[in-house]
Design a protein around this motif. Structure first.
Motif, PDB file in Angstrom:
ATOM      1  N   GLN A  21       0.842  -1.194   0.000  1.00  0.00           N
ATOM      2  CA  GLN A  21       0.000   0.000   0.000  1.00  0.00           C
ATOM      3  C   GLN A  21       0.882   1.250   0.000  1.00  0.00           C
ATOM      4  OE1 GLN A  21      -2.899  -0.069   3.090  1.00  0.00           O
ATOM      5  NE2 GLN A  21      -4.044   1.641   2.258  1.00  0.00           N
ATOM      6  N   MET A  22       0.516   2.254  -0.778  1.00  0.00           N
ATOM      7  CA  MET A  22       1.292   3.497  -0.900  1.00  0.00           C
ATOM      8  C   MET A  22       1.178   4.307   0.390  1.00  0.00           C
ATOM      9  SD  MET A  22       0.798   6.620  -3.617  1.00  0.00           S
ATOM     10  CE  MET A  22       1.313   5.757  -5.061  1.00  0.00           C
ATOM     11  N   ARG A  27       1.049   9.480  -1.470  1.00  0.00           N
ATOM     12  CA  ARG A  27      -0.280   9.592  -2.069  1.00  0.00           C
ATOM     13  C   ARG A  27      -0.685  11.065  -2.182  1.00  0.00           C
ATOM     14  NH1 ARG A  27      -4.776   7.146  -3.465  1.00  0.00           N
ATOM     15  NH2 ARG A  27      -6.761   7.778  -2.585  1.00  0.00           N
ATOM     16  N   GLN A  30       0.735  13.144  -5.161  1.00  0.00           N
ATOM     17  CA  GLN A  30       0.096  13.029  -6.479  1.00  0.00           C
ATOM     18  C   GLN A  30      -0.767  14.242  -6.787  1.00  0.00           C
ATOM     19  OE1 GLN A  30      -1.548   9.006  -7.528  1.00  0.00           O
ATOM     20  NE2 GLN A  30      -1.720   8.933  -5.305  1.00  0.00           N
TER      21      GLN A  30
END
Length: 140
Positions: A21-22, A27, A30
């Motif tokens: 999982q990021m 996240r 982005q």
């Protein structure tokens, strides 16, 4: 509510079995704003920064300043407090600003045409606009 999504509304959130999982910090990156022109904001601020033009003294003002230099050199041992206003050229663009140095003069170098204050400030004689202090009260 729209009936198109009823079949997936109750399903659990998908979690990949093969990929980790990021992290939340990655996240969030982005969605950070993108600056296509790196340094453009700094260039605009630099262009908008105002500088002063150097004031050229006339013959009368130069002779008055020369008299003050002579008085100052004679009284150098007494270390009188003076205020010297001088032009400080800008490092990045044409022009500069006028700055005042307050304190006692340590040394006047006629060869290098430089005034050195007690605090170490070095002032080019050609950039001096005015010298004021109690020492010069007899001239006014």
């Amino acid at each position: 509510m729209n009936r198109k999504y009823n079949e997936i509304m109750g399903l659990p959130h998908h979690v990949s079995k093969t990929r980790p999982q990021m992290p939340m910090s990655d996240r969030a990156a982005q969605f950070a704003p993108f600056a296509a022109l790196t340094g453009y904001d700094a260039a605009i601020k630099e262009t908008g920064r105002l500088t002063d033009e150097r004031i050229e003294l006339d013959v009368e003002a130069l002779s008055a300043l020369d008299m003050k230099y002579q008085l100052l050199m004679e009284a150098l041992d007494e270390a009188p407090e003076v205020t010297i206003t001088y032009f400080q050229p800008d490092e990045r663009k044409a022009g500069g600003k006028y700055v005042s140095a307050v304190g006692a003069v340590k040394k006047i170098d006629d060869f290098e045409r430089r005034i050195t204050m007690q605090d170490g400030t070095r002032i080019p004689m050609d950039d001096v606009l005015s010298i004021d202090g109690e020492l010069f009260s007899s001239l006014e």
